[in-house]
Design a protein around this motif. Structure first.
Motif, short mmCIF file in Angstrom:
data_model
loop_
_atom_site.label_atom_id
_atom_site.label_comp_id
_atom_site.label_asym_id
_atom_site.label_seq_id
_atom_site.Cartn_x
_atom_site.Cartn_y
_atom_site.Cartn_z
N GLN A 175 36.66 39.24 40.92
CA GLN A 175 36.87 40.08 42.10
C GLN A 175 35.84 41.20 42.21
N VAL A 176 35.67 41.70 43.41
CA VAL A 176 34.75 42.80 43.68
C VAL A 176 35.13 44.01 42.83
N SER A 177 34.12 44.61 42.22
CA SER A 177 34.32 45.85 41.47
C SER A 177 33.08 46.72 41.62
N PHE A 178 33.30 48.01 41.70
CA PHE A 178 32.19 48.96 41.77
C PHE A 178 31.88 49.54 40.40
N SER A 179 32.58 49.05 39.38
CA SER A 179 32.42 49.58 38.02
C SER A 179 31.87 48.52 37.09
N LEU A 180 30.68 48.75 36.55
CA LEU A 180 30.11 47.82 35.58
C LEU A 180 30.95 47.82 34.30
N ASP A 181 31.45 48.97 33.91
CA ASP A 181 32.27 49.04 32.69
C ASP A 181 33.51 48.16 32.82
N ALA A 182 34.16 48.20 33.99
CA ALA A 182 35.36 47.38 34.20
C ALA A 182 35.01 45.89 34.14
#
Length: 259
Positions: free
Chosen positions: A159-166
């Motif tokens: 899914q779309v995420s704006f967090s590389l860490d996540a």
């Protein structure tokens, strides 16, 4: 992660009218940066031109396509029809999804992503598909534990995420041998951020980015392109599933320069 080059899979905005000119423009514009194109199926619960027809158009223009098929709008017979149509068109890559909430009416309730995946695997052994190029089928995953049956897919879209860490945390917790593509989306406006947060409750959209797009229409494009580069540099993913929304021209220009 596989040894194939990092892939950029661009999502096409499907037409809600019987006119493919806008689709062709997107394909032509994004063609220099896209390795393949994903075509949604009845996007956000609205009727659109068949993803199989648009996928066929992509292939006719020299591109590679992945046709999205949702479980929401199909019964078993309709799904079997779609598989025959795809084989006749030469469309051989799919992403199976559950489907967004419909704008009107209700689900058929007969199919799930899991049963679609099982059905297409079984159909490949049938006489009707003898001599047909084997289908490659992917599934979508949230930032949660990946069910065992999804690991049998040929690729996975996260899914779309704006967090590389996540994304990296999910990837480490869910090792799979098939290609995995991280979802990235251009944030177009404050309203877009609110709609996205409502549609994906567990998504974390940086407040600073929302504030930037409120005053700079290209801030979302710049942030997405930088995000793609960081994902590529991490080496944890085989590519990205890029959703440029209405900013596909700007994304194409920026990515061509960066990649």
């Amino acid at each position: 992660m596989s040894h194939q080059p990092f892939q950029v899979i661009c999502e096409i905005e499907p037409p809600t009218r019987p006119d493919l000119k806008h689709v062709r423009h997107q394909i032509g514009t994004l063609g220099k940066v896209a390795d393949s194109f994903l075509i949604p199926d009845n996007h956000i619960g609205r009727a659109t031109v068949s993803s199989l027809a648009v996928a066929h158009e992509v292939e006719a223009m020299g591109g590679r396509s992945i046709a999205c098929l949702n479980a929401r709008d199909r019964n078993l017979l309709g799904f079997q029809r779609d598989m025959l149509t795809a084989a006749a068109y030469g469309v051989d890559q799919f992403l199976f999804v559950y489907g967004d909430k419909p704008a009107a009416g209700s689900r058929t309730g007969q199919l799930t992503v899991r049963t679609m995946l099982e059905e297409v695997r079984a159909a490949a052994q049938g006489a009707a598909f003898a001599g047909v190029q084997p289908f490659r089928v992917g599934t979508a995953a949230g930032l949660r534990p990946l069910p065992p049956w999804k690991r049998s897919a040929d690729f996975v879209f996260v899914q779309v995420s704006f967090s590389l860490d996540a994304l990296l945390e999910w990837r480490e917790a869910n090792p799979v041998e098939v290609p995995v593509y991280a979802g990235v989306m251009v944030l177009a406006s404050e309203n877009h951020a609110r709609r996205l947060a409502a549609a994906i409750p567990d998504i974390d959209i940086p407040t600073a980015l929302v504030e930037k797009v409120a005053t700079d229409r290209l801030a979302g494009v710049e942030a997405t392109c930088e995000h793609i580069l960081r994902i590529r540099e991490s080496g944890a993913f085989d590519g990205v599933h890029l959703i440029p929304v209405a900013r596909y021209r700007e994304v194409a220009a920026s990515l061509e320069e960066l990649l």
